[in-house]
Design a protein around this motif. Sequence first.
Motif, PDB file in Angstrom:
ATOM      1  N   LYS A   1      29.965  16.564  34.867  1.00  0.00           N
ATOM      2  CA  LYS A   1      30.048  17.776  34.038  1.00  0.00           C
ATOM      3  C   LYS A   1      31.270  18.610  34.443  1.00  0.00           C
ATOM      4  CE  LYS A   1      25.459  18.753  32.382  1.00  0.00           C
ATOM      5  NZ  LYS A   1      24.574  17.659  32.806  1.00  0.00           N
ATOM      6  N   THR A   2      31.846  19.315  33.477  1.00  0.00           N
ATOM      7  CA  THR A   2      33.036  20.129  33.764  1.00  0.00           C
ATOM      8  C   THR A   2      32.852  21.552  33.233  1.00  0.00           C
ATOM      9  OG1 THR A   2      34.366  18.144  33.478  1.00  0.00           O
ATOM     10  CG2 THR A   2      35.558  20.225  33.518  1.00  0.00           C
ATOM     11  N   ALA A   3      33.323  22.514  34.019  1.00  0.00           N
ATOM     12  CA  ALA A   3      33.336  23.910  33.570  1.00  0.00           C
ATOM     13  C   ALA A   3      34.758  24.425  33.696  1.00  0.00           C
ATOM     14  CB  ALA A   3      32.390  24.740  34.428  1.00  0.00           C
ATOM     15  N   LYS A   4      35.019  25.548  33.028  1.00  0.00           N
ATOM     16  CA  LYS A   4      36.353  26.159  33.110  1.00  0.00           C
ATOM     17  C   LYS A   4      36.182  27.607  33.519  1.00  0.00           C
ATOM     18  CE  LYS A   4      39.019  23.537  29.809  1.00  0.00           C
ATOM     19  NZ  LYS A   4      38.632  23.123  28.477  1.00  0.00           N
ATOM     20  N   MET A   5      37.188  28.085  34.260  1.00  0.00           N
ATOM     21  CA  MET A   5      37.084  29.480  34.706  1.00  0.00           C
ATOM     22  C   MET A   5      38.490  30.076  34.781  1.00  0.00           C
ATOM     23  SD  MET A   5      34.930  30.939  37.881  1.00  0.00           S
ATOM     24  CE  MET A   5      35.382  29.879  39.220  1.00  0.00           C
ATOM     25  N   ILE A   6      38.632  31.332  34.368  1.00  0.00           N
ATOM     26  CA  ILE A   6      39.898  32.063  34.554  1.00  0.00           C
ATOM     27  C   ILE A   6      39.624  33.207  35.515  1.00  0.00           C
ATOM     28  CG2 ILE A   6      41.714  33.435  33.448  1.00  0.00           C
ATOM     29  CD1 ILE A   6      40.960  32.038  30.797  1.00  0.00           C
ATOM     30  N   ILE A   7      40.470  33.296  36.554  1.00  0.00           N
ATOM     31  CA  ILE A   7      40.345  34.417  37.505  1.00  0.00           C
ATOM     32  C   ILE A   7      41.664  35.181  37.489  1.00  0.00           C
ATOM     33  CG2 ILE A   7      39.959  35.082  39.905  1.00  0.00           C
ATOM     34  CD1 ILE A   7      38.495  32.442  40.328  1.00  0.00           C
ATOM     35  N   ASP A   8      41.563  36.457  37.142  1.00  0.00           N
ATOM     36  CA  ASP A   8      42.770  37.282  37.092  1.00  0.00           C
ATOM     37  C   ASP A   8      42.494  38.564  37.859  1.00  0.00           C
ATOM     38  OD1 ASP A   8      44.761  39.172  36.230  1.00  0.00           O
ATOM     39  OD2 ASP A   8      45.243  37.766  34.617  1.00  0.00           O
ATOM     40  N   LYS A   9      43.422  38.952  38.743  1.00  0.00           N
ATOM     41  CA  LYS A   9      43.112  40.121  39.573  1.00  0.00           C
ATOM     42  C   LYS A   9      43.032  41.420  38.773  1.00  0.00           C
ATOM     43  CE  LYS A   9      46.545  39.554  42.760  1.00  0.00           C
ATOM     44  NZ  LYS A   9      47.902  39.615  43.326  1.00  0.00           N
ATOM     45  N   SER A  10      43.537  41.407  37.547  1.00  0.00           N
ATOM     46  CA  SER A  10      43.424  42.647  36.771  1.00  0.00           C
ATOM     47  C   SER A  10      42.055  42.789  36.088  1.00  0.00           C
ATOM     48  CB  SER A  10      44.557  42.765  35.759  1.00  0.00           C
ATOM     49  OG  SER A  10      44.568  41.634  34.953  1.00  0.00           O
ATOM     50  N   PHE A  11      41.224  41.741  36.125  1.00  0.00           N
ATOM     51  CA  PHE A  11      39.877  41.851  35.526  1.00  0.00           C
ATOM     52  C   PHE A  11      38.907  42.386  36.579  1.00  0.00           C
ATOM     53  CE2 PHE A  11      40.831  37.838  32.747  1.00  0.00           C
ATOM     54  CZ  PHE A  11      41.831  38.523  32.081  1.00  0.00           C
ATOM     55  N   LYS A  12      39.080  43.659  36.917  1.00  0.00           N
ATOM     56  CA  LYS A  12      38.290  44.238  38.017  1.00  0.00           C
ATOM     57  C   LYS A  12      36.926  44.712  37.554  1.00  0.00           C
ATOM     58  CE  LYS A  12      41.815  46.208  40.947  1.00  0.00           C
ATOM     59  NZ  LYS A  12      42.482  47.393  41.387  1.00  0.00           N
ATOM     60  N   ILE A  13      35.908  44.406  38.331  1.00  0.00           N
ATOM     61  CA  ILE A  13      34.589  45.013  38.067  1.00  0.00           C
ATOM     62  C   ILE A  13      34.521  46.334  38.826  1.00  0.00           C
ATOM     63  CG2 ILE A  13      32.085  44.781  38.367  1.00  0.00           C
ATOM     64  CD1 ILE A  13      32.494  41.715  38.217  1.00  0.00           C
ATOM     65  N   SER A  14      34.754  46.255  40.150  1.00  0.00           N
ATOM     66  CA  SER A  14      34.654  47.463  40.988  1.00  0.00           C
ATOM     67  C   SER A  14      35.031  47.103  42.420  1.00  0.00           C
ATOM     68  CB  SER A  14      33.200  47.934  40.969  1.00  0.00           C
ATOM     69  OG  SER A  14      32.984  48.940  41.902  1.00  0.00           O
ATOM     70  N   GLU A  15      35.341  48.133  43.186  1.00  0.00           N
ATOM     71  CA  GLU A  15      35.355  47.966  44.640  1.00  0.00           C
ATOM     72  C   GLU A  15      33.907  47.717  45.049  1.00  0.00           C
ATOM     73  OE1 GLU A  15      37.872  47.894  46.964  1.00  0.00           O
ATOM     74  OE2 GLU A  15      38.919  47.704  45.035  1.00  0.00           O
ATOM     75  N   ILE A  16      33.681  46.777  45.939  1.00  0.00           N
ATOM     76  CA  ILE A  16      32.302  46.510  46.360  1.00  0.00           C
ATOM     77  C   ILE A  16      31.925  47.485  47.466  1.00  0.00           C
ATOM     78  CG2 ILE A  16      30.812  44.793  47.486  1.00  0.00           C
ATOM     79  CD1 ILE A  16      32.651  42.655  46.166  1.00  0.00           C
ATOM     80  N   ASP A  17      30.796  48.147  47.291  1.00  0.00           N
ATOM     81  CA  ASP A  17      30.258  48.975  48.380  1.00  0.00           C
ATOM     82  C   ASP A  17      29.588  48.007  49.346  1.00  0.00           C
ATOM     83  OD1 ASP A  17      28.651  50.641  49.993  1.00  0.00           O
ATOM     84  OD2 ASP A  17      28.601  52.162  48.424  1.00  0.00           O
ATOM     85  N   SER A  18      30.083  47.962  50.582  1.00  0.00           N
ATOM     86  CA  SER A  18      29.573  46.930  51.510  1.00  0.00           C
ATOM     87  C   SER A  18      28.070  47.074  51.749  1.00  0.00           C
ATOM     88  CB  SER A  18      30.334  46.978  52.834  1.00  0.00           C
ATOM     89  OG  SER A  18      30.142  48.234  53.422  1.00  0.00           O
ATOM     90  N   ARG A  19      27.510  48.241  51.384  1.00  0.00           N
ATOM     91  CA  ARG A  19      26.066  48.425  51.603  1.00  0.00           C
ATOM     92  C   ARG A  19      25.220  47.533  50.702  1.00  0.00           C
ATOM     93  NH1 ARG A  19      25.554  54.771  50.971  1.00  0.00           N
ATOM     94  NH2 ARG A  19      26.692  54.146  49.107  1.00  0.00           N
ATOM     95  N   ILE A  20      25.835  46.795  49.762  1.00  0.00           N
ATOM     96  CA  ILE A  20      25.025  45.827  48.992  1.00  0.00           C
ATOM     97  C   ILE A  20      24.588  44.657  49.873  1.00  0.00           C
ATOM     98  CG2 ILE A  20      26.049  46.461  46.754  1.00  0.00           C
ATOM     99  CD1 ILE A  20      27.438  43.679  46.768  1.00  0.00           C
ATOM    100  N   TYR A  21      25.153  44.572  51.084  1.00  0.00           N
ATOM    101  CA  TYR A  21      24.721  43.514  52.020  1.00  0.00           C
ATOM    102  C   TYR A  21      23.740  44.063  53.052  1.00  0.00           C
ATOM    103  CZ  TYR A  21      28.697  41.510  49.671  1.00  0.00           C
ATOM    104  OH  TYR A  21      29.561  41.081  48.695  1.00  0.00           O
ATOM    105  N   GLY A  22      23.013  45.115  52.662  1.00  0.00           N
ATOM    106  CA  GLY A  22      22.024  45.719  53.557  1.00  0.00           C
ATOM    107  C   GLY A  22      20.777  44.863  53.694  1.00  0.00           C
TER     108      GLY A  22
END
Length: 497
Positions: free
Chosen positions: A1-22
Motif C-alpha cells: 500500500k502507498t500513501a502520500k504526504m506533503i510537509i511544509d513548514k509554513s503549514f503551522k498548527i501551533s507552538e506545542i505547549d510541552s505540558r501536553i506530555y504531562g
Amino acid sequence: KTAKMIIDKSFKISEIDSRIYGSFIEHLGRAVYGGIYEPGHPSADNNGFRQDVMELVKQLQVPIVRYPGGNMVSAYNWEDGVGPKEKRPKKLELAWNSIETNEVGTNEFFEWAKQVNSEVMMAVNLGTRGIDAARNLLEYCNLPGGTYWSDLRKQHGYKDPHNIKVWCLGNEMDGPWQIGHKTAYEYGRLAAETAKAMKIVDPRIELVSCGSSNTAMPTFPEWEATSLDQTYDYVDYVSLHTYYGNRDNDTTNFLAKSLDMDDFIKTVIATCDYIKAKKRSKKKLHLSFDEWNVWFHSNNQDKQIEPWSVAPPLLEDVYNFEDALLVGSLLNSLINHSDRVKIACLAQLVNVIAPIMTETGGASWKQTIFYPYYYTSVYGRGTAIQAIVDSPKYDSKDFTDVPYLDQSIVYNEEKEELVIFAVNRSLDNPLHVDVDIRSFEGYSIEEHIVLANDDPKAINTLQHEAVKPVASKESYMENGKLVLVLPKMSWNVIRLR
Ligand code: AHR
C-alpha cells in the motif's frame, strides 16, 4: 500500500505547549505507596522515594504531573497529609475502598516532583468540600508567609512557597460515581465561586473547569455548556477525560479509536466557542486533556480485591503491543490539536494504568506504552505542522474512512529538526509513504525508530521485554523526496536534519 504526504513548514498548527506530555499520580492502588514511595526499598532516598522510579520518570521528561486525584480528591482532606507524619490520620479512602495512611501529602509530593523536574498540577476537592478548603490549600502552597496557612507550611519545614500554577476545580464532577457528584449547574456555580476566591488569593494561577468524564456520558456535551456558562470568565481550561479498550478483541476498530479523541476535542472546542460567543467574550478557552489512556485489562481482576487495605494492586493493566500503537495515535491527536490542547496527562504514571511498573521491594520496568510516550515527549517539542495526507482507508465497526496512515509532524526550529510520528494501522501490509518535504531542502534521515511486533498481544514483563524499539534502515531519500517504509502494525518516529 502507498500513501502520500506533503510537509511544509509554513503549514503551522501551533507552538506545542510541552505540558501536553504531562502525566498523573493519584493516591490509588500502588501509584504512591509501593510506586514512587517505598521507604526501605534499596533504591529509596532519605524521603522514601524510589530513585529507580525517579530515573524512569526523568527519562520520560514529564513536564507536569496532576495530583492527588482523580476520584480520590473528591473526599480528600488535604490537611490530613501535612505536618508531622506520626500525627497524620489513617482514613478510609472512599473512591477506591482503600485505607489512606497520609504518609505522603502535598509537601512530599511537591519535593518528589521537583526532583523529577516536573511541575505539579493540583486538584482541589469540590465533592465533599468547597471554597474554604480550596483557598486555604492555595494559601498554604503559594503564599510566601505572614498568614496562618502560609506560616503553617513554614512550620512544616517548607520555607519557600511551592508556587503551584495550575489547579483543577474538582474531578469528574459529572460522574454519578463521584463523591459529591453534582448537576452541571450546581458544579458550575461552586466552581465559579471557588475560582473567584482562588484568583483573589493568587492571581497568577491557572484554573481548569471540569468537563465530561467521557463522550458516552448522557450529559455530554450539555455539561460543558451549562457549567462553562458559569465558570467561563474565571477559568483558563476545561478538562477532557477518556479511556479506550479493546473489549471485543477487534484490533482494526481499536486502532481507529484516536478518531474518537479527535471528535471529542472538536466537540469541546465548539462548545467552548459557543459559550464565548454567547458571552460576547474575547477570551479563548483552552483544553486540558488531563486523563487519557487505554484502561480495561484490569477491570475484572479489580473486582476480586478485598476492600480496605493499604495500597492494593488496583488498575494494574498489563499493556500489549496494540495498546502501544493506540497510545502513539492518541499522542498524534494531541499534537494535531495543539492549538487548543495546552495540557494533557497520560493517566497514570506508575503502577496504576501506567507506563512504569514496580515490584514492591524489587525492580521497576517499562510497559509497552512507555516507548511511544517517551519518544513523543522527548522529540515532540517545537511547532506542530499540518501535513497534507492522502492515505488508503478502511472501515471498521465504529468508524468509516480510517486512514491506514496516522501521523503528526513536529518542527523543532532551534535544533533544525523535523520529526514525523507515524502509525501504520494495517494488520497485514507495510505502508510506503512518499513524502514531499519541499521547505526542508537538504534535510536527510537522521534516525528511524520502529516499534513493531507480529503479535498484537505481545507484552513486556520485568523478565522479558518483547516490545521494544529498534532502528530501521528501510526508509530512504530519493531525488530530494523522502520515502518512508512503515512495517505492518507499527509505530514509528523518523527524525530528519
Ligand atoms: O485514572 C483513574 C480514574 O479514572 C480517576 O481517578 C478518575 O478521575 C477517572 O475516572
